[in-house]
Design a protein around this motif. Sequence first.
Motif, PDB file in Angstrom:
ATOM      1  N   VAL A  21     -34.351  -7.082-123.578  1.00  0.00           N
ATOM      2  CA  VAL A  21     -35.221  -8.342-124.737  1.00  0.00           C
ATOM      3  C   VAL A  21     -34.265  -8.969-124.998  1.00  0.00           C
ATOM      4  CG1 VAL A  21     -37.363  -6.686-125.141  1.00  0.00           C
ATOM      5  CG2 VAL A  21     -35.441  -6.280-126.091  1.00  0.00           C
ATOM      6  N   ASP A  22     -34.207  -9.807-126.085  1.00  0.00           N
ATOM      7  CA  ASP A  22     -32.717 -10.991-126.084  1.00  0.00           C
ATOM      8  C   ASP A  22     -32.211 -10.843-125.019  1.00  0.00           C
ATOM      9  OD1 ASP A  22     -34.615 -11.359-128.610  1.00  0.00           O
ATOM     10  OD2 ASP A  22     -33.711  -9.419-130.176  1.00  0.00           O
ATOM     11  N   TRP A  23     -31.945 -10.914-123.628  1.00  0.00           N
ATOM     12  CA  TRP A  23     -31.185 -10.192-123.141  1.00  0.00           C
ATOM     13  C   TRP A  23     -29.606 -10.206-123.869  1.00  0.00           C
ATOM     14  CZ3 TRP A  23     -31.922 -12.958-118.679  1.00  0.00           C
ATOM     15  CH2 TRP A  23     -32.574 -13.980-118.665  1.00  0.00           C
ATOM     16  N   ILE A  24     -30.051  -8.590-124.154  1.00  0.00           N
ATOM     17  CA  ILE A  24     -29.015  -7.918-124.666  1.00  0.00           C
ATOM     18  C   ILE A  24     -28.383  -7.316-123.309  1.00  0.00           C
ATOM     19  CG2 ILE A  24     -28.728  -5.336-125.636  1.00  0.00           C
ATOM     20  CD1 ILE A  24     -30.752  -5.944-127.969  1.00  0.00           C
ATOM     21  N   ASP A  25     -27.322  -7.459-123.281  1.00  0.00           N
ATOM     22  CA  ASP A  25     -26.194  -6.789-122.086  1.00  0.00           C
ATOM     23  C   ASP A  25     -26.218  -5.664-121.937  1.00  0.00           C
ATOM     24  OD1 ASP A  25     -24.934  -7.408-123.985  1.00  0.00           O
ATOM     25  OD2 ASP A  25     -22.633  -7.591-123.005  1.00  0.00           O
ATOM     26  N   ILE A  26     -27.202  -4.565-121.937  1.00  0.00           N
ATOM     27  CA  ILE A  26     -27.288  -2.930-121.865  1.00  0.00           C
ATOM     28  C   ILE A  26     -26.465  -2.521-120.991  1.00  0.00           C
ATOM     29  CG2 ILE A  26     -29.410  -2.760-121.886  1.00  0.00           C
ATOM     30  CD1 ILE A  26     -29.361  -0.171-123.466  1.00  0.00           C
ATOM     31  N   PHE A  27     -26.199  -3.573-119.306  1.00  0.00           N
ATOM     32  CA  PHE A  27     -25.867  -2.769-118.334  1.00  0.00           C
ATOM     33  C   PHE A  27     -24.257  -2.951-117.339  1.00  0.00           C
ATOM     34  CE2 PHE A  27     -31.049  -3.704-117.836  1.00  0.00           C
ATOM     35  CZ  PHE A  27     -31.085  -2.217-117.358  1.00  0.00           C
ATOM     36  N   THR A  28     -23.859  -3.286-119.187  1.00  0.00           N
ATOM     37  CA  THR A  28     -22.349  -3.314-118.909  1.00  0.00           C
ATOM     38  C   THR A  28     -21.622  -1.758-118.484  1.00  0.00           C
ATOM     39  OG1 THR A  28     -22.794  -3.457-121.368  1.00  0.00           O
ATOM     40  CG2 THR A  28     -21.866  -5.979-119.567  1.00  0.00           C
ATOM     41  N   ARG A  29     -22.768  -1.333-119.006  1.00  0.00           N
ATOM     42  CA  ARG A  29     -22.610   0.464-119.169  1.00  0.00           C
ATOM     43  C   ARG A  29     -23.389   1.289-117.796  1.00  0.00           C
ATOM     44  NH1 ARG A  29     -20.811  -1.471-123.263  1.00  0.00           N
ATOM     45  NH2 ARG A  29     -20.620  -0.716-125.981  1.00  0.00           N
ATOM     46  N   LYS A  30     -22.329   1.427-117.373  1.00  0.00           N
ATOM     47  CA  LYS A  30     -22.686   2.542-116.305  1.00  0.00           C
ATOM     48  C   LYS A  30     -24.154   3.311-116.431  1.00  0.00           C
ATOM     49  CE  LYS A  30     -20.707   5.637-112.511  1.00  0.00           C
ATOM     50  NZ  LYS A  30     -19.651   6.183-112.281  1.00  0.00           N
ATOM     51  N   LEU A  91     -30.094   6.131-125.404  1.00  0.00           N
ATOM     52  CA  LEU A  91     -29.120   5.668-126.564  1.00  0.00           C
ATOM     53  C   LEU A  91     -28.867   6.526-128.249  1.00  0.00           C
ATOM     54  CD1 LEU A  91     -30.892   2.049-126.215  1.00  0.00           C
ATOM     55  CD2 LEU A  91     -28.209   2.786-126.649  1.00  0.00           C
ATOM     56  N   HIS A  92     -30.540   7.625-128.022  1.00  0.00           N
ATOM     57  CA  HIS A  92     -30.237   7.835-129.137  1.00  0.00           C
ATOM     58  C   HIS A  92     -29.533   9.415-128.539  1.00  0.00           C
ATOM     59  CE1 HIS A  92     -33.886   6.389-130.012  1.00  0.00           C
ATOM     60  NE2 HIS A  92     -33.552   6.754-131.605  1.00  0.00           N
ATOM     61  N   ASN A  93     -28.826   9.855-127.820  1.00  0.00           N
ATOM     62  CA  ASN A  93     -28.367  11.058-127.223  1.00  0.00           C
ATOM     63  C   ASN A  93     -27.155  11.041-126.500  1.00  0.00           C
ATOM     64  OD1 ASN A  93     -30.320  12.758-127.972  1.00  0.00           O
ATOM     65  ND2 ASN A  93     -31.456  12.154-126.363  1.00  0.00           N
ATOM     66  N   GLU A  94     -26.363  10.166-126.436  1.00  0.00           N
ATOM     67  CA  GLU A  94     -25.483  10.065-125.368  1.00  0.00           C
ATOM     68  C   GLU A  94     -24.329   8.971-126.302  1.00  0.00           C
ATOM     69  OE1 GLU A  94     -25.719   8.788-121.436  1.00  0.00           O
ATOM     70  OE2 GLU A  94     -27.350   9.668-121.239  1.00  0.00           O
ATOM     71  N   PRO A  95     -22.892   8.833-125.726  1.00  0.00           N
ATOM     72  CA  PRO A  95     -22.494   7.577-127.072  1.00  0.00           C
ATOM     73  C   PRO A  95     -21.999   6.534-126.873  1.00  0.00           C
ATOM     74  CG  PRO A  95     -20.771   9.521-125.936  1.00  0.00           C
ATOM     75  CD  PRO A  95     -21.996   9.611-125.311  1.00  0.00           C
ATOM     76  N   GLU A  96     -22.346   5.727-127.472  1.00  0.00           N
ATOM     77  CA  GLU A  96     -23.257   3.912-127.350  1.00  0.00           C
ATOM     78  C   GLU A  96     -22.367   4.046-128.935  1.00  0.00           C
ATOM     79  OE1 GLU A  96     -23.080   1.070-127.033  1.00  0.00           O
ATOM     80  OE2 GLU A  96     -23.971   1.835-125.121  1.00  0.00           O
ATOM     81  N   SER A  97     -21.007   3.009-129.211  1.00  0.00           N
ATOM     82  CA  SER A  97     -20.436   2.090-129.994  1.00  0.00           C
ATOM     83  C   SER A  97     -22.044   0.974-130.907  1.00  0.00           C
ATOM     84  CB  SER A  97     -19.913   1.819-129.567  1.00  0.00           C
ATOM     85  OG  SER A  97     -19.765   0.684-128.407  1.00  0.00           O
ATOM     86  N   ARG A  98     -22.575   0.567-130.069  1.00  0.00           N
ATOM     87  CA  ARG A  98     -23.789  -0.625-130.194  1.00  0.00           C
ATOM     88  C   ARG A  98     -24.531   0.014-130.192  1.00  0.00           C
ATOM     89  NH1 ARG A  98     -23.602  -5.274-125.951  1.00  0.00           N
ATOM     90  NH2 ARG A  98     -24.400  -3.917-124.515  1.00  0.00           N
ATOM     91  N   ARG A  99     -25.567   1.315-130.729  1.00  0.00           N
ATOM     92  CA  ARG A  99     -26.513   1.939-130.786  1.00  0.00           C
ATOM     93  C   ARG A  99     -27.554   1.577-131.562  1.00  0.00           C
ATOM     94  NH1 ARG A  99     -24.874   6.729-132.143  1.00  0.00           N
ATOM     95  NH2 ARG A  99     -25.494   7.301-129.956  1.00  0.00           N
ATOM     96  N   GLU A 100     -26.992   1.587-133.162  1.00  0.00           N
ATOM     97  CA  GLU A 100     -27.309   0.600-133.958  1.00  0.00           C
ATOM     98  C   GLU A 100     -27.961  -0.715-133.838  1.00  0.00           C
ATOM     99  OE1 GLU A 100     -26.094   1.274-137.697  1.00  0.00           O
ATOM    100  OE2 GLU A 100     -25.619   4.012-137.558  1.00  0.00           O
ATOM    101  N   TRP A 101     -26.991  -1.302-133.388  1.00  0.00           N
ATOM    102  CA  TRP A 101     -27.369  -3.295-133.084  1.00  0.00           C
ATOM    103  C   TRP A 101     -28.589  -3.057-131.860  1.00  0.00           C
ATOM    104  CZ3 TRP A 101     -26.262  -5.471-129.153  1.00  0.00           C
ATOM    105  CH2 TRP A 101     -26.742  -7.060-129.094  1.00  0.00           C
TER     106      TRP A 101
END
Length: 201
Positions: A21-30, A91-101
């Motif tokens: 959704v919204d073309w969020i680039d989530i798969f930049t993370r391994k 997203l909820h349990n692992e380190p993610e700097s963009r979690r809230e966004w």
Amino acid sequence: MKAGYVIRDQERPHFITITVVDWIDIFTRKNYREIISNCFRFCIKNKGMILYGYVIMSNHIHLIVQSRDGKLSDLIRDFKKFTANQILAALHNEPESRREWILERFAKATETHTRNKNFQVWQYGNHAEEIFSLKFMWNKLNYIHLNPVRSGIVEKAIHYIDSSARNYADEKGVLDITLAENPVTDTRKNSEFWKYNSYED
């Protein structure tokens, strides 16, 4: 959804596009890419998935897939549901700097409907196109494998780890897939794919 993109013949292979959704680039993370790869492995082994080709881009996935059980729509639905749940858990349990966004965007996507109560990871629809010939199969495989090249990520498709390009270049890929027959084996070097992946200088 446009009528032309509906899976009508559940037994035929289809070219599928699954988009965040919204073309969020989530798969930049391994770790999120590994969720997709692991789900592919599970579906191939346990759910009757026949995977001919794929690429995991930063915000979408292309694949050519078939169901051994003749239930392709169910297979894609379950794939999207499981991977969405796994991505949300990460997203909820692992380190993610963009979690809230990211979670804010996933939550906002549910406001226009009632199908997802809290978060929506994938856009609705799969842009499904039936594979009706080997020539069309290879047109789509070339399109899939050259996605990272066109995006400027790599110079050659075989350099991109998260796709089936290596499998078709007789190298070890991340996933074990089903190789499609090549309808032009006597002129492979002239195809767009081999033009970008030849070992010759």
